[in-house]
Write an enzyme that holds these catalytic residues in place. Structure first.
Site, PDB file in Angstrom:
ATOM      1  N   LYS A  77      -2.207  -2.909   1.201  1.00 54.56           N
ATOM      2  CA  LYS A  77      -0.860  -3.277   0.727  1.00 54.56           C
ATOM      3  C   LYS A  77      -0.103  -3.997   1.831  1.00 54.56           C
ATOM      4  O   LYS A  77      -0.258  -3.653   3.017  1.00 54.56           O
ATOM      5  CB  LYS A  77      -0.146  -1.980   0.313  1.00 54.56           C
ATOM      6  N   SER A 152       5.163   1.092  -6.501  1.00 52.72           N
ATOM      7  CA  SER A 152       5.297  -0.206  -5.896  1.00 52.72           C
ATOM      8  C   SER A 152       3.968  -0.840  -5.483  1.00 52.72           C
ATOM      9  O   SER A 152       3.913  -2.054  -5.249  1.00 52.72           O
ATOM     10  CB  SER A 152       6.197  -0.101  -4.659  1.00 52.72           C
ATOM     11  N   SER A 176       4.245   5.756  -5.647  1.00 52.22           N
ATOM     12  CA  SER A 176       3.746   4.377  -5.655  1.00 52.22           C
ATOM     13  C   SER A 176       2.242   4.213  -5.581  1.00 52.22           C
ATOM     14  O   SER A 176       1.752   3.087  -5.681  1.00 52.22           O
ATOM     15  CB  SER A 176       4.367   3.588  -4.513  1.00 52.22           C
TER      16      SER A 176
END
Ligand code: GLN
Length: 482
Positions: A77, A152, A176
């Site tokens: 990420k 997210s 997330s």
């Protein structure tokens, strides 16, 4: 054609010579290309990944011993630092910034022979539940591109979902990793707070943040956890004990478990009735298989989302103060010689709306007039939740909850209703408020054609039992439809 099932199977094939790391990387680069429209990746390190793959193939052929993640293709990420590579938290304020060091998790991945193929899209500064708030644009769910992938860490979830890598890393501050895993039909693990070092993870809310792992199966997840967790002199909140060899102990004989679930969660009017029904069905099957399922009353359900948003925005307002246009990436200079104006313009232009809203909320709850009314009280509620968790895990081996009130919803559906968006975090924030590990297991398919899972938690630092039971449940209770 390259076919991937698990790290174990891949390593067997590498040893037999029926595949190579280069073949694996080539396959994933093609997949990334094919699924480009989903917008899961922000940077792809194609040449570099191929080069690493070739040198790993050469080392293996020369007889070098295989480290545990030899040739394993991983995406990370865009909040996890990878030295000399772009790092932006999907925000314009970090435009052009390259990390000058590796996150501890990245160092450990690289030391174990992993190949980092790229960085993945996410909500800006990991704030969001849909991956719609990103300076790189939204991510689409690979199963149905009209739906959100969750957030997210939406890009990391879609990267694994669509076979663009073997495993990926995300971060989980309030769900997330577990919620996008749920929306995308894959496994998402948020370990105990402190299990994996946060050094090199861009901070959103430091007392909640934890790196998490997406995979398609439990053995892969366990192996990556084993590699990247452990003590770290750069993170004083990292647990001081060495991690266990999770991947080797997964097949421990199943013992009857005492499993709790929150009555209020399963009966919540916000929960999709079909999800509630499938969870009840799972409970009956578990009971039939000798486990004990007990409803536990959880009187704090309505307080957890407000508590989470007060505390995380407070921490975020402080953490994000460092992005001022002086130290990193983007700066906006309009009026010369006015420092305040410079900060103000840089931050106004650099941050997206959701991030600015949270900085303002956080500054508000920390302001002298409201500190006691909001921040102190939220800390008190957090204490009550921790006490409750301790009571539960004194009596039970595991706690089961839904991951989210619904399956993946249409893009844009909740954009104009931030309260509805925040409330949808109701089932995931608990484990971040209390620090316990949680995993999302992709067991079910909804009649609307979308996947969903179950969330399981165990006591702090009991990842081993969490992964063992997850391994058994994935084999015993997973819907067959693919
Ligand atoms: N949806 C939650 C939020 O917006 C969780 C985010 C996260 O875990 N990073 O805060």
């Amino acid at each position: 054609m390259f076919k991937y099932d698990s790290i174990e199977q891949y390593h067997t094939e590498l040893r037999n010579g029926t595949t190579s790391c280069e073949e694996a990387v080539t396959f994933y680069l093609e997949q990334i290309q094919v699924h480009q429209h989903l917008n899961a990746f922000v940077h792809v390190f194609a040449e570099e990944a191929l080069e690493t793959a070739r040198s790993q193939d050469a080392a293996r052929k020369a007889g070098a011993p295989l480290p545990s993640l030899h040739g394993v293709v991983i995406a990370i990420k865009d909040v996890i630092a990878y030295k000399d590579h772009p790092l932006s938290a999907a925000s314009n304020i970090l435009k052009g910034f390259k990390s000058i060091y590796n996150a501890t998790a990245v160092t450990k991945l690289l030391d174990a022979g992993a190949i980092i193929i790229g960085t993945t899209n996410c909500d800006e500064f990991a704030m969001g539940s849909t991956n719609e708030h990103s300076a790189f644009g939204k991510v689409l769910n690979g199963i149905d591109p009209t739906k959100v992938p969750g957030g997210s860490s939406g890009g990391s979830a879609v990267a694994v979902q669509m076979d663009c890598c073997m495993v990926s890393l995300g971060s989980d501050t309030g769900g997330s990793v577990r919620q996008p895993a749920d929306f995308c039909g894959i496994v998402g693990l948020k370990p105990t707070y402190g299990r994996i070092s946060r050094y090199g993870l861009i901070a959103y809310a430091s007392s909640f943040d934890q790196i998490g792992i997406f995979s398609k199966n439990i053995p892969d997840n366990a192996l990556v956890l084993e590699v990247i967790s452990g003590p770290d002199e750069f993170d004083s909140t990292a647990h001081t004990e060495a991690p266990e060899a999770y991947s080797k102990a997964l097949k421990a004989p199943g013992k009857p478990l005492k499993i709790a679930y929150f009555k209020e969660a399963i009966e919540s009017p916000a929960l999709d009735p079909e999800i509630a029904g499938r969870l009840r069905e799972l409970f009956s099957r578990l009971e039939k298989d000798g486990h004990q399922l007990c409803p536990v009353s959880f009187e704090y359900l309505d307080y957890i989302v407000p508590t989470y948003y007060i505390l995380t925005t407070a921490e975020a307002s402080s953490n994000l103060s460092r992005f001022d246009g002086v130290k990193y990436g983007f700066r906006h200079v309009d009026k010369k010689n006015d420092l305040n104006e410079f900060y103000c313009q840089t931050r106004s232009k650099g941050f997206g709306w959701e991030v600015k809203k949270r900085i303002m909320l956080g500054s508000f709850v920390l302001s002298s007039g409201y500190y006691d009314a909001y921040f102190t009280r939220a800390q008190q509620v957090r204490r009550l939740l921790v006490d409750k968790t301790n009571l539960i895990f004194n009596q039970f081996d595991a706690l089961v909850l839904p991951n989210a009130p619904s399956t993946a919803f249409p893009i844009g559906e909740k954009s104009d209703d931030p309260i509805a968006m925040y409330l949808a975090d109701i089932f995931t924030v608990f484990s971040n408020l209390t620090g316990v590990p949680g995993i999302s297991l992709p067991l079910f398919w909804h009649s609307n054609g979308l996947p969903f899972g179950v969330q399981v938690m165990t006591n702090r630092f009991s990842e081993l039992s969490l992964l063992q039971l997850s391994n058994q449940w994935m084999a015993a209770y997973k819907d067959s439809k693919q």
